[in-house]
Write a protein that holds these residues in place. Structure first.
Motif, PDB file in Angstrom:
ATOM      1  N   ALA A   1      13.600  11.007 -11.302  1.00  0.00           N
ATOM      2  CA  ALA A   1      14.467  10.110 -11.085  1.00  0.00           C
ATOM      3  C   ALA A   1      16.006  10.619 -11.906  1.00  0.00           C
ATOM      4  CB  ALA A   1      14.034   8.585 -11.551  1.00  0.00           C
ATOM      5  N   ALA A   2      16.959  10.332 -11.249  1.00  0.00           N
ATOM      6  CA  ALA A   2      18.301  10.414 -11.547  1.00  0.00           C
ATOM      7  C   ALA A   2      18.916   9.004 -12.263  1.00  0.00           C
ATOM      8  CB  ALA A   2      19.200  10.904 -10.560  1.00  0.00           C
ATOM      9  N   SER A   3      19.972   9.179 -13.089  1.00  0.00           N
ATOM     10  CA  SER A   3      20.419   8.010 -13.452  1.00  0.00           C
ATOM     11  C   SER A   3      21.699   7.267 -12.462  1.00  0.00           C
ATOM     12  CB  SER A   3      21.263   8.116 -14.843  1.00  0.00           C
ATOM     13  OG  SER A   3      20.417   8.461 -15.748  1.00  0.00           O
ATOM     14  N   ALA A   4      20.911   6.667 -11.447  1.00  0.00           N
ATOM     15  CA  ALA A   4      21.749   6.423 -10.312  1.00  0.00           C
ATOM     16  C   ALA A   4      21.101   5.124  -9.671  1.00  0.00           C
ATOM     17  CB  ALA A   4      21.652   7.637  -9.353  1.00  0.00           C
ATOM     18  N   VAL A   5      22.090   4.552  -8.992  1.00  0.00           N
ATOM     19  CA  VAL A   5      21.519   3.183  -8.141  1.00  0.00           C
ATOM     20  C   VAL A   5      20.992   3.632  -7.072  1.00  0.00           C
ATOM     21  CG1 VAL A   5      22.551   1.113  -7.079  1.00  0.00           C
ATOM     22  CG2 VAL A   5      23.703   1.885  -9.376  1.00  0.00           C
ATOM     23  N   VAL A   6      19.803   3.205  -6.576  1.00  0.00           N
ATOM     24  CA  VAL A   6      19.132   3.496  -5.758  1.00  0.00           C
ATOM     25  C   VAL A   6      19.595   2.980  -4.087  1.00  0.00           C
ATOM     26  CG1 VAL A   6      16.791   3.635  -4.421  1.00  0.00           C
ATOM     27  CG2 VAL A   6      17.056   3.853  -6.986  1.00  0.00           C
ATOM     28  N   PRO A   7      19.927   3.887  -3.188  1.00  0.00           N
ATOM     29  CA  PRO A   7      20.614   3.138  -2.006  1.00  0.00           C
ATOM     30  C   PRO A   7      19.844   2.836  -1.014  1.00  0.00           C
ATOM     31  CG  PRO A   7      20.697   5.766  -2.037  1.00  0.00           C
ATOM     32  CD  PRO A   7      20.045   5.385  -3.363  1.00  0.00           C
ATOM     33  N   TYR A   8      18.304   3.200  -0.889  1.00  0.00           N
ATOM     34  CA  TYR A   8      17.431   3.003   0.158  1.00  0.00           C
ATOM     35  C   TYR A   8      15.799   2.977  -0.435  1.00  0.00           C
ATOM     36  CZ  TYR A   8      14.313   3.904   4.047  1.00  0.00           C
ATOM     37  OH  TYR A   8      13.231   3.656   5.040  1.00  0.00           O
ATOM     38  N   ALA A   9      15.141   1.851  -0.025  1.00  0.00           N
ATOM     39  CA  ALA A   9      13.849   1.789  -0.474  1.00  0.00           C
ATOM     40  C   ALA A   9      13.263   0.993   0.689  1.00  0.00           C
ATOM     41  CB  ALA A   9      13.716   0.855  -1.506  1.00  0.00           C
ATOM     42  N   LYS A  10      11.696   1.266   0.775  1.00  0.00           N
ATOM     43  CA  LYS A  10      11.022   0.895   1.840  1.00  0.00           C
ATOM     44  C   LYS A  10       9.627   0.533   1.367  1.00  0.00           C
ATOM     45  CE  LYS A  10       9.194   2.221   6.406  1.00  0.00           C
ATOM     46  NZ  LYS A  10       9.392   3.276   7.594  1.00  0.00           N
ATOM     47  N   ALA A  11       8.831  -0.333   1.826  1.00  0.00           N
ATOM     48  CA  ALA A  11       7.516  -0.700   1.621  1.00  0.00           C
ATOM     49  C   ALA A  11       6.709  -0.841   2.701  1.00  0.00           C
ATOM     50  CB  ALA A  11       7.503  -2.070   0.486  1.00  0.00           C
ATOM     51  N   TYR A  12       5.419  -0.658   2.488  1.00  0.00           N
ATOM     52  CA  TYR A  12       4.481  -0.515   3.585  1.00  0.00           C
ATOM     53  C   TYR A  12       3.372  -1.612   3.026  1.00  0.00           C
ATOM     54  CZ  TYR A  12       0.775   1.101   6.619  1.00  0.00           C
ATOM     55  OH  TYR A  12      -0.250   1.222   7.603  1.00  0.00           O
ATOM     56  N   LEU A  13       3.401  -2.832   3.979  1.00  0.00           N
ATOM     57  CA  LEU A  13       2.534  -3.847   3.646  1.00  0.00           C
ATOM     58  C   LEU A  13       1.136  -3.912   4.405  1.00  0.00           C
ATOM     59  CD1 LEU A  13       5.084  -6.886   3.056  1.00  0.00           C
ATOM     60  CD2 LEU A  13       4.389  -4.919   1.320  1.00  0.00           C
ATOM     61  N   ASN A  14       0.177  -3.912   4.037  1.00  0.00           N
ATOM     62  CA  ASN A  14      -1.047  -4.416   4.365  1.00  0.00           C
ATOM     63  C   ASN A  14      -1.693  -6.020   4.438  1.00  0.00           C
ATOM     64  OD1 ASN A  14      -4.603  -4.237   4.552  1.00  0.00           O
ATOM     65  ND2 ASN A  14      -3.470  -3.158   6.010  1.00  0.00           N
ATOM     66  N   VAL A  15      -1.190  -6.692   5.526  1.00  0.00           N
ATOM     67  CA  VAL A  15      -1.646  -7.894   5.560  1.00  0.00           C
ATOM     68  C   VAL A  15      -3.126  -8.393   6.181  1.00  0.00           C
ATOM     69  CG1 VAL A  15      -0.842 -10.341   6.527  1.00  0.00           C
ATOM     70  CG2 VAL A  15       0.800  -8.390   5.957  1.00  0.00           C
ATOM     71  N   ARG A  16      -4.020  -9.048   5.380  1.00  0.00           N
ATOM     72  CA  ARG A  16      -5.304  -9.471   6.096  1.00  0.00           C
ATOM     73  C   ARG A  16      -5.034 -10.821   6.159  1.00  0.00           C
ATOM     74  NH1 ARG A  16      -8.812  -4.909   6.650  1.00  0.00           N
ATOM     75  NH2 ARG A  16      -7.565  -3.151   5.937  1.00  0.00           N
ATOM     76  N   VAL A  17      -5.696 -11.341   7.387  1.00  0.00           N
ATOM     77  CA  VAL A  17      -5.595 -12.927   7.848  1.00  0.00           C
ATOM     78  C   VAL A  17      -6.875 -13.303   8.004  1.00  0.00           C
ATOM     79  CG1 VAL A  17      -3.153 -12.327   8.629  1.00  0.00           C
ATOM     80  CG2 VAL A  17      -5.275 -12.326  10.130  1.00  0.00           C
TER      81      VAL A  17
ATOM     82  N   ILE B   1       0.962  -1.079   0.018  1.00  0.00           N
ATOM     83  CA  ILE B   1       0.003   0.048  -0.172  1.00  0.00           C
ATOM     84  C   ILE B   1       0.806   1.249   0.098  1.00  0.00           C
ATOM     85  CG2 ILE B   1      -1.928  -1.094   1.060  1.00  0.00           C
ATOM     86  CD1 ILE B   1      -1.470   0.255   3.668  1.00  0.00           C
ATOM     87  N   GLY B   2       2.209   1.012   0.112  1.00  0.00           N
ATOM     88  CA  GLY B   2       3.174   2.301  -0.048  1.00  0.00           C
ATOM     89  C   GLY B   2       4.476   2.058  -0.159  1.00  0.00           C
ATOM     90  N   LEU B   3       4.985   2.933  -1.271  1.00  0.00           N
ATOM     91  CA  LEU B   3       6.710   2.616  -1.345  1.00  0.00           C
ATOM     92  C   LEU B   3       7.341   3.902  -1.268  1.00  0.00           C
ATOM     93  CD1 LEU B   3       8.143   0.297  -2.714  1.00  0.00           C
ATOM     94  CD2 LEU B   3       7.772   1.182  -4.913  1.00  0.00           C
ATOM     95  N   ASP B   4       8.495   3.789  -0.688  1.00  0.00           N
ATOM     96  CA  ASP B   4       9.478   4.978  -0.454  1.00  0.00           C
ATOM     97  C   ASP B   4      10.261   4.482  -1.448  1.00  0.00           C
ATOM     98  OD1 ASP B   4       7.884   6.187   1.355  1.00  0.00           O
ATOM     99  OD2 ASP B   4       9.077   5.444   3.090  1.00  0.00           O
ATOM    100  N   ALA B   5      10.584   5.430  -2.726  1.00  0.00           N
ATOM    101  CA  ALA B   5      11.377   5.070  -3.722  1.00  0.00           C
ATOM    102  C   ALA B   5      11.443   6.452  -4.722  1.00  0.00           C
ATOM    103  CB  ALA B   5      11.164   3.911  -4.887  1.00  0.00           C
ATOM    104  N   PRO B   6      12.517   6.917  -5.305  1.00  0.00           N
ATOM    105  CA  PRO B   6      12.500   7.811  -6.349  1.00  0.00           C
ATOM    106  C   PRO B   6      11.465   7.935  -7.144  1.00  0.00           C
ATOM    107  CG  PRO B   6      14.668   6.974  -6.093  1.00  0.00           C
ATOM    108  CD  PRO B   6      13.898   5.934  -5.543  1.00  0.00           C
ATOM    109  N   PRO B   7      10.647   8.820  -7.378  1.00  0.00           N
ATOM    110  CA  PRO B   7       9.444   9.074  -8.097  1.00  0.00           C
ATOM    111  C   PRO B   7      10.080   9.276  -9.711  1.00  0.00           C
ATOM    112  CG  PRO B   7       9.768  11.090  -7.055  1.00  0.00           C
ATOM    113  CD  PRO B   7      10.660  10.440  -6.327  1.00  0.00           C
ATOM    114  N   THR B   8       9.279   8.473 -10.694  1.00  0.00           N
ATOM    115  CA  THR B   8       9.958   8.588 -11.825  1.00  0.00           C
ATOM    116  C   THR B   8      10.046   9.977 -12.547  1.00  0.00           C
ATOM    117  OG1 THR B   8       7.651   8.522 -12.827  1.00  0.00           O
ATOM    118  CG2 THR B   8       8.784   6.416 -12.339  1.00  0.00           C
ATOM    119  N   LYS B   9       9.350  10.879 -12.082  1.00  0.00           N
ATOM    120  CA  LYS B   9       9.356  12.299 -12.854  1.00  0.00           C
ATOM    121  C   LYS B   9      10.794  12.804 -12.474  1.00  0.00           C
ATOM    122  CE  LYS B   9       6.684  16.557 -13.140  1.00  0.00           C
ATOM    123  NZ  LYS B   9       5.296  17.165 -12.728  1.00  0.00           N
TER     124      LYS B   9
END
Length: 449
Positions: free
Chosen positions: A303-319, A293-301
């Motif tokens: 974005a630089a030509s660079a290797v991304v050093p950090y990323a984070k995801a937010y997961l919603n889990v239903r059980v 439901i969420g992602l921390d990463a460089p937006p495409t608009k």
């Protein structure tokens, strides 16, 4: 004329009055989120409390809790030997969002083609009106005892979620009508018998001190975003089924959507396949789901030509409704920690959890409500479930361990609650009101036998 026909006529006669009351409630933008005017929430509270008093609820008072909008609480004592029914709903609503996307102003109730449009019309003000209508069908003197609980901060969340379990003496009843649910489709009376649990999981990966040139170093420098995507791809198999060991999935025996109906309800693009295999009800109600439901990463608009050093995801889990959500959360965390994409360690942490719920379907209240629904709609009721959660349900059930929980309401799968152009069908408001009144009668009769 039998009493069932008499109740039907009474409710039909009241319908203009009830739709008018719903319109007055929809006009109030009772949004309990921070930053919105508190006086609107108070205004809706006062209108509901006043209408309940007019409907025979003599003991109406306010439950004031810290940092929580006022809760309307009222009681009608039970006739001798009669059971007590607790009626739940909420008068607060979601924000309207971008009002330009509404066909009509969100806080100007508009009746068109048998429906009333407006924010909160379905979720949940029509359910509040149905409670009031069911009481008025008996002139304010129903054949059962009644406790009414109408909260004012359900959409945002508050400490009231835990309050009933901590103060059970205020919420004692033989049957709990949690009216914040609805029918699988319009015209099909539905009892919601299960709610999935929910848990949040966060996944982070850091591989470099800072971005580095993708031309000079890409191909060997560890790409945090690529590692994260690789890890997330292991959560599902090739068909889209959840592939995490330890998450429960059972067969679902209740009502179901057809593939076409589900596609229409969710607004799927033409030709888009469904995720997973097996009956849809099993996938969305009696099995797990993991959604990014969420992602921390460089937006495409930008974005630089660079290797991304950090990323984070937010997961919603239903059980599964009967699985401990903390257990499900641990299963996802352990799965992701073991993945180590390209040998890279992930930081995986848990967030909030909320328990699911499974209702009894073998008691006298369930039997009475099924019969009442058939009288109101003219067709047999079915069992369904909700993939979402209603945190208060578990607290109410904990306060009443021997009570039956009945989840129902005016919503249907196309009512657009929380979305643009929310609407409630007048026919569903009528039928829920009648079903509730019939339930009072049938439940009281059953208790006297």
């Amino acid at each position: 004329m039998d009493l069932g026909q008499e109740l039907s006529g009474v409710v039909d006669g009241m319908l203009p009055e009830l739709t008018g009351l719903l319109g007055r409630l929809v006009e109030i933008p009772s949004i309990a989120f921070p930053g919105y005017p508190e006086e609107n929430v108070r205004k809706a509270h006062d209108l509901v409390a006043g209408e309940l008093r007019k409907s025979g609820v003599g003991e109406v008072r306010v439950l004031e809790l810290p940092e929580t909008s006022p809760v309307v609480y009222g009681r009608i004592p039970a006739p001798e030997g009669a059971p007590t029914v607790l009626l739940y709903g909420h008068y607060d609503v979601q924000p309207a969002g971008d009002e330009s996307l509404w066909h009509t102003p969100p806080f100007t109730p508009t009746e068109r083609d048998g429906a009333i449009y407006g924010r909160g019309a379905a979720d949940c003000k029509a359910n509040v009106v149905a409670h009031i209508g069911a009481l008025r069908a008996f002139g304010g003197k129903p054949p059962v005892g009644v406790t009414v609980v109408i909260e004012g901060q359900e959409e945002y969340g508050s400490v009231f979620d835990d309050y009933p379990a901590e103060h059970p003496e205020l919420f004692q009843a033989d049957a709990l009508l949690i009216c914040d649910a609805g029918n699988i489709r319009a015209g099909q009376p539905t009892l919601v018998t299960a709610l999935r649990g929910v848990a949040d999981v966060f996944v982070e990966v850091r591989t470099l001190d800072a971005p580095v040139h993708s031309g000079q170093f890409g191909g060997a420098a560890p790409d945090a975003l690529l590692a994260l995507i690789s890890a997330l791809s292991t959560l599902h198999d090739a068909d889209g089924n959840v592939a995490v060991a330890g998450l429960r999935r059972d067969s679902w025996q209740g009502a179901n959507y057809t593939d076409q109906e589900f596609a229409e309800v969710t607004g799927m693009a033409p030709g888009m396949p469904l995720l997973g295999t097996g009956p849809i009800g099993e996938r969305i109600w009696y099995g797990p789901a993991i959604t990014v439901i969420g992602l921390d990463a460089p937006p495409t608009k930008t974005a630089a030509s660079a290797v991304v050093p950090y990323a984070k995801a937010y997961l919603n889990v239903r059980v599964h409704p009967q699985q401990d959500p903390a257990e499900g959360q641990r299963a996802v965390i352990e799965h992701l920690r073991k993945v180590k994409p390209y040998g890279i360690e992930l930081e995986v942490t848990g967030g909030d959890v909320g328990a699911g719920f499974a209702a009894r379907t073998d008691g006298p209240a369930y039997t009475a409500m099924s019969a009442a629904m058939k009288r109101a709609w003219g067709v047999d009721a079915v069992d369904s479930a909700m993939g979402g959660s209603i945190p208060l349900t578990n607290s109410m059930a904990a306060a009443n361990p021997d009570a039956e929980v009945l989840m129902l309401g005016v919503e249907d799968s196309r009512c657009n609650m929380h979305g643009f152009n929310e609407r409630v069908l007048v026919s569903e408001l009528r039928n829920v009101t009648l079903a509730e009144a019939e339930f009072f009668r049938l439940f009281a009769e059953g208790a006297r036998r």
